[in-house]
Design a protein around this motif. Structure first.
Motif, PDB file in Angstrom:
ATOM      1  N   PRO A 105      28.868   2.303 -14.103  1.00 13.76           N
ATOM      2  CA  PRO A 105      29.218   2.911 -13.877  1.00 13.76           C
ATOM      3  C   PRO A 105      31.032   3.708 -15.044  1.00 13.76           C
ATOM      4  O   PRO A 105      31.217   4.901 -15.760  1.00 13.76           O
ATOM      5  CB  PRO A 105      29.883   2.853 -13.025  1.00 13.76           C
ATOM      6  N   ALA A 106      31.368   2.311 -15.536  1.00  7.40           N
ATOM      7  CA  ALA A 106      32.412   2.306 -16.559  1.00  7.40           C
ATOM      8  C   ALA A 106      32.464   2.281 -17.383  1.00  7.40           C
ATOM      9  O   ALA A 106      33.334   3.395 -18.344  1.00  7.40           O
ATOM     10  CB  ALA A 106      33.304   0.432 -16.398  1.00  7.40           C
ATOM     11  N   VAL A 107      30.949   2.076 -18.833  1.00 11.19           N
ATOM     12  CA  VAL A 107      30.984   3.166 -19.601  1.00 11.19           C
ATOM     13  C   VAL A 107      30.878   4.657 -19.559  1.00 11.19           C
ATOM     14  O   VAL A 107      30.551   5.123 -20.490  1.00 11.19           O
ATOM     15  CB  VAL A 107      29.162   2.734 -19.875  1.00 11.19           C
ATOM     16  N   LEU A 108      29.703   4.964 -18.579  1.00 12.72           N
ATOM     17  CA  LEU A 108      29.468   6.454 -18.567  1.00 12.72           C
ATOM     18  C   LEU A 108      30.936   7.061 -17.572  1.00 12.72           C
ATOM     19  O   LEU A 108      31.365   8.412 -18.080  1.00 12.72           O
ATOM     20  CB  LEU A 108      28.886   6.642 -16.225  1.00 12.72           C
ATOM     21  N   ASN A 109      31.902   6.758 -17.439  1.00 13.83           N
ATOM     22  CA  ASN A 109      33.439   7.184 -16.794  1.00 13.83           C
ATOM     23  C   ASN A 109      34.111   7.769 -18.611  1.00 13.83           C
ATOM     24  O   ASN A 109      34.803   8.872 -18.379  1.00 13.83           O
ATOM     25  CB  ASN A 109      34.104   6.352 -16.317  1.00 13.83           C
ATOM     26  N   ASN A 110      33.671   7.081 -19.267  1.00  8.24           N
ATOM     27  CA  ASN A 110      34.480   7.316 -20.569  1.00  8.24           C
ATOM     28  C   ASN A 110      33.520   7.603 -21.275  1.00  8.24           C
ATOM     29  O   ASN A 110      34.189   7.638 -23.299  1.00  8.24           O
ATOM     30  CB  ASN A 110      35.049   5.752 -21.308  1.00  8.24           C
ATOM     31  N   TYR A 111      31.871   7.988 -21.548  1.00  5.26           N
ATOM     32  CA  TYR A 111      31.371   8.198 -22.091  1.00  5.26           C
ATOM     33  C   TYR A 111      31.600   9.809 -22.396  1.00  5.26           C
ATOM     34  O   TYR A 111      31.106  10.575 -23.524  1.00  5.26           O
ATOM     35  CB  TYR A 111      29.891   8.294 -22.402  1.00  5.26           C
ATOM     36  N   THR A 112      32.555  10.801 -21.664  1.00  2.70           N
ATOM     37  CA  THR A 112      32.604  11.761 -22.134  1.00  2.70           C
ATOM     38  C   THR A 112      33.414  12.039 -23.266  1.00  2.70           C
ATOM     39  O   THR A 112      33.368  13.616 -23.458  1.00  2.70           O
ATOM     40  CB  THR A 112      33.000  13.298 -20.721  1.00  2.70           C
ATOM     41  N   GLY A 113      34.309  11.736 -23.705  1.00  2.26           N
ATOM     42  CA  GLY A 113      35.426  11.851 -24.524  1.00  2.26           C
ATOM     43  C   GLY A 113      34.881  11.170 -25.953  1.00  2.26           C
ATOM     44  O   GLY A 113      33.384  10.845 -26.306  1.00  2.26           O
ATOM     45  N   LYS A 114      35.307  11.301 -26.874  1.00  6.39           N
ATOM     46  CA  LYS A 114      35.098  10.397 -27.785  1.00  6.39           C
ATOM     47  C   LYS A 114      35.691   9.342 -27.827  1.00  6.39           C
ATOM     48  O   LYS A 114      36.134   8.610 -27.645  1.00  6.39           O
ATOM     49  CB  LYS A 114      36.708  11.013 -28.896  1.00  6.39           C
ATOM     50  N   THR A 115      34.623   8.596 -27.713  1.00  6.29           N
ATOM     51  CA  THR A 115      34.203   6.789 -27.553  1.00  6.29           C
ATOM     52  C   THR A 115      34.273   6.105 -28.895  1.00  6.29           C
ATOM     53  O   THR A 115      33.422   6.438 -29.766  1.00  6.29           O
ATOM     54  CB  THR A 115      33.088   7.159 -26.556  1.00  6.29           C
ATOM     55  N   CYS A 116      34.417   4.976 -28.663  1.00 10.11           N
ATOM     56  CA  CYS A 116      34.361   3.911 -29.333  1.00 10.11           C
ATOM     57  C   CYS A 116      33.504   2.368 -28.850  1.00 10.11           C
ATOM     58  O   CYS A 116      34.019   2.020 -27.796  1.00 10.11           O
ATOM     59  CB  CYS A 116      35.396   3.682 -30.255  1.00 10.11           C
ATOM     60  N   PRO A 117      32.644   1.674 -29.587  1.00  7.01           N
ATOM     61  CA  PRO A 117      31.584   0.245 -28.779  1.00  7.01           C
ATOM     62  C   PRO A 117      32.814  -0.190 -28.727  1.00  7.01           C
ATOM     63  O   PRO A 117      33.547  -0.229 -29.906  1.00  7.01           O
ATOM     64  CB  PRO A 117      30.261   0.449 -29.149  1.00  7.01           C
ATOM     65  N   THR A 118      32.907  -1.630 -28.093  1.00  7.52           N
ATOM     66  CA  THR A 118      33.633  -2.232 -27.670  1.00  7.52           C
ATOM     67  C   THR A 118      33.949  -3.891 -27.248  1.00  7.52           C
ATOM     68  O   THR A 118      32.347  -3.621 -26.144  1.00  7.52           O
ATOM     69  CB  THR A 118      35.090  -2.195 -27.900  1.00  7.52           C
ATOM     70  N   CYS A 119      33.790  -5.259 -27.268  1.00  8.66           N
ATOM     71  CA  CYS A 119      33.578  -6.232 -26.443  1.00  8.66           C
ATOM     72  C   CYS A 119      34.894  -6.668 -26.452  1.00  8.66           C
ATOM     73  O   CYS A 119      36.106  -5.975 -27.142  1.00  8.66           O
ATOM     74  CB  CYS A 119      32.973  -7.112 -27.429  1.00  8.66           C
ATOM     75  N   ASP A 120      34.488  -6.977 -25.802  1.00 13.35           N
ATOM     76  CA  ASP A 120      36.283  -7.657 -24.391  1.00 13.35           C
ATOM     77  C   ASP A 120      36.468  -8.967 -25.834  1.00 13.35           C
ATOM     78  O   ASP A 120      36.134  -9.320 -26.242  1.00 13.35           O
ATOM     79  CB  ASP A 120      36.232  -8.183 -23.539  1.00 13.35           C
ATOM     80  N   GLU A 121      37.535  -9.141 -25.712  1.00 16.06           N
ATOM     81  CA  GLU A 121      38.639 -10.330 -26.399  1.00 16.06           C
ATOM     82  C   GLU A 121      37.609 -11.309 -26.339  1.00 16.06           C
ATOM     83  O   GLU A 121      37.673 -11.845 -25.759  1.00 16.06           O
ATOM     84  CB  GLU A 121      40.089 -10.388 -26.296  1.00 16.06           C
ATOM     85  N   GLY A 122      37.232 -12.006 -27.355  1.00 15.91           N
ATOM     86  CA  GLY A 122      36.274 -13.603 -27.004  1.00 15.91           C
ATOM     87  C   GLY A 122      35.398 -13.909 -26.643  1.00 15.91           C
ATOM     88  O   GLY A 122      34.585 -14.836 -27.098  1.00 15.91           O
ATOM     89  N   TRP A 123      34.923 -12.336 -26.883  1.00 18.37           N
ATOM     90  CA  TRP A 123      33.353 -12.136 -27.435  1.00 18.37           C
ATOM     91  C   TRP A 123      33.055 -11.398 -28.534  1.00 18.37           C
ATOM     92  O   TRP A 123      34.206 -10.724 -29.341  1.00 18.37           O
ATOM     93  CB  TRP A 123      32.685 -10.410 -26.205  1.00 18.37           C
ATOM     94  N   GLU A 124      31.529 -12.487 -28.991  1.00 11.82           N
ATOM     95  CA  GLU A 124      31.407 -11.111 -29.990  1.00 11.82           C
ATOM     96  C   GLU A 124      30.206 -10.212 -29.596  1.00 11.82           C
ATOM     97  O   GLU A 124      29.444 -10.193 -29.150  1.00 11.82           O
ATOM     98  CB  GLU A 124      30.886 -12.867 -30.834  1.00 11.82           C
ATOM     99  N   HIS A 125      30.545  -9.912 -31.565  1.00 12.95           N
ATOM    100  CA  HIS A 125      29.317  -8.264 -30.712  1.00 12.95           C
ATOM    101  C   HIS A 125      27.901  -8.539 -31.786  1.00 12.95           C
ATOM    102  O   HIS A 125      28.144  -9.385 -32.851  1.00 12.95           O
ATOM    103  CB  HIS A 125      30.237  -6.977 -31.155  1.00 12.95           C
ATOM    104  N   HIS A 126      26.682  -8.093 -31.078  1.00 16.04           N
ATOM    105  CA  HIS A 126      25.791  -8.294 -32.915  1.00 16.04           C
ATOM    106  C   HIS A 126      24.884  -7.492 -31.508  1.00 16.04           C
ATOM    107  O   HIS A 126      24.340  -7.182 -30.297  1.00 16.04           O
ATOM    108  CB  HIS A 126      24.866  -9.267 -32.782  1.00 16.04           C
ATOM    109  N   GLY A 127      24.663  -6.389 -32.616  1.00 15.87           N
ATOM    110  CA  GLY A 127      23.327  -6.017 -31.562  1.00 15.87           C
ATOM    111  C   GLY A 127      23.105  -4.768 -31.004  1.00 15.87           C
ATOM    112  O   GLY A 127      22.148  -4.937 -29.899  1.00 15.87           O
ATOM    113  N   GLY A 128      24.252  -4.455 -30.142  1.00 12.78           N
ATOM    114  CA  GLY A 128      24.503  -3.288 -29.532  1.00 12.78           C
ATOM    115  C   GLY A 128      25.585  -3.856 -27.952  1.00 12.78           C
ATOM    116  O   GLY A 128      25.179  -3.934 -27.918  1.00 12.78           O
TER     117      GLY A 128
END
Length: 266
Positions: A105-128
């Protein structure tokens, strides 16, 4: 047909030589007129040729035009089918994405505008996805609970590329060869039936077990080894570094969750 035109001409007839002397006394020969009618053809009244005698070229041209029309219709039909297929594929992808977003749900609420993918601090991103490597050794159950508190779960490895990424990252995080990390794979429910924490069974067509593992060794725990840890300090070129271990043995762990999105202010 119009009446033939009349053409007049002078026609002179000569007598026999024996009568020439008699004719000499005459002042001149008498002309004799003759009416000659010569019909002239009218180009506008030329008889039509029957269909069987018409040039074959015209019939061939008609056949060629019919074939061209049929080819054009076939191309238009093929283009329409291709367009329908592309539209169906796009609709299916959109539906799949919306279903995925509805699980977050938190993702869906922010998906209606111009959005950018992100990971929380301390997390590493890979493959979505986002990955968190814990530093405090805990039992498998407590590690799973800790990942849940962070908004994720113990990692579920879905393919070789994901396994390669985790192997390379653990090489930099392991202090010694036994400093391994829990993943979300266990057979605690049914011995020998390995299940991921998301409820899906391990795909037996591929795995990354090291050596004779899993061996369910009971020397340290009479209940056997029902949880899986991974990692090789020096790396694993063949990516095989899974080992079964007693779930009660404290280990570090790998947490995983979907990427979040934030609305850009720009």
């Amino acid at each position: 047909m119009p009446e033939a035109d009349v053409i007049y001409t002078d026609v002179k007839f000569t007598t026999d030589r024996r009568s020439r002397s008699a004719e000499a006394t005459s002042s001149s020969a008498q002309p004799t007129y003759c009416e000659v009618k010569i019909p002239q053809s009218d180009p506008t009244t030329r008889p039509e040729q029957p269909d069987s005698q018409r040039p074959a070229k015209r019939r061939g041209t008609l056949l060629t035009l019919e074939r061209v029309a049929l080819l054009v219709l076939s191309l238009l039909l093929a283009a329409a089918v291709a367009a329908l297929f592309v539209t169906h594929l796009k609709n299916a992808q959109t539906k799949s994405e919306l279903e995925r977003l509805q699980r977050f749900p938190a993702v869906l609420n922010n998906y209606t505008g111009k959005t950018c993918p992100t990971c929380d601090e301390g997390w590493e991103h890979h493959g979505g996805k986002c990955y968190f490597f814990t530093t405090t050794p805990l039992t498998w159950n407590k590690s799973k609970l800790e990942c849940s508190k962070l908004g994720g779960d113990l990692v579920v490895i879905n393919n070789k590329e994901e396994q390669r990424f985790l192997v390379s990252r653990l090489m930099t995080k392991m202090i010694n060869p036994e400093d391994k990390f829990w993943i979300g794979l266990t057979d605690s429910e049914t011995e020998g039936k390995w299940m991921w924490v998301d409820g899906l069974p391990l795909n037996t067509s591929w795995n990354f077990w090291l050596g004779a593992n899993p061996d369910n060794w009971e020397k340290e725990d009479r209940e056997g080894e029902d949880c899986v840890r991974m990692g090789e300090k020096d790396g694993a070129p063949d990516l095989k570094c899974w080992l079964d271990k007693s779930c009660k043995e404290p280990q570090k762990s790998i947490c995983e969750k979907q990427m979040g999105f934030y609305t850009s202010s720009s």
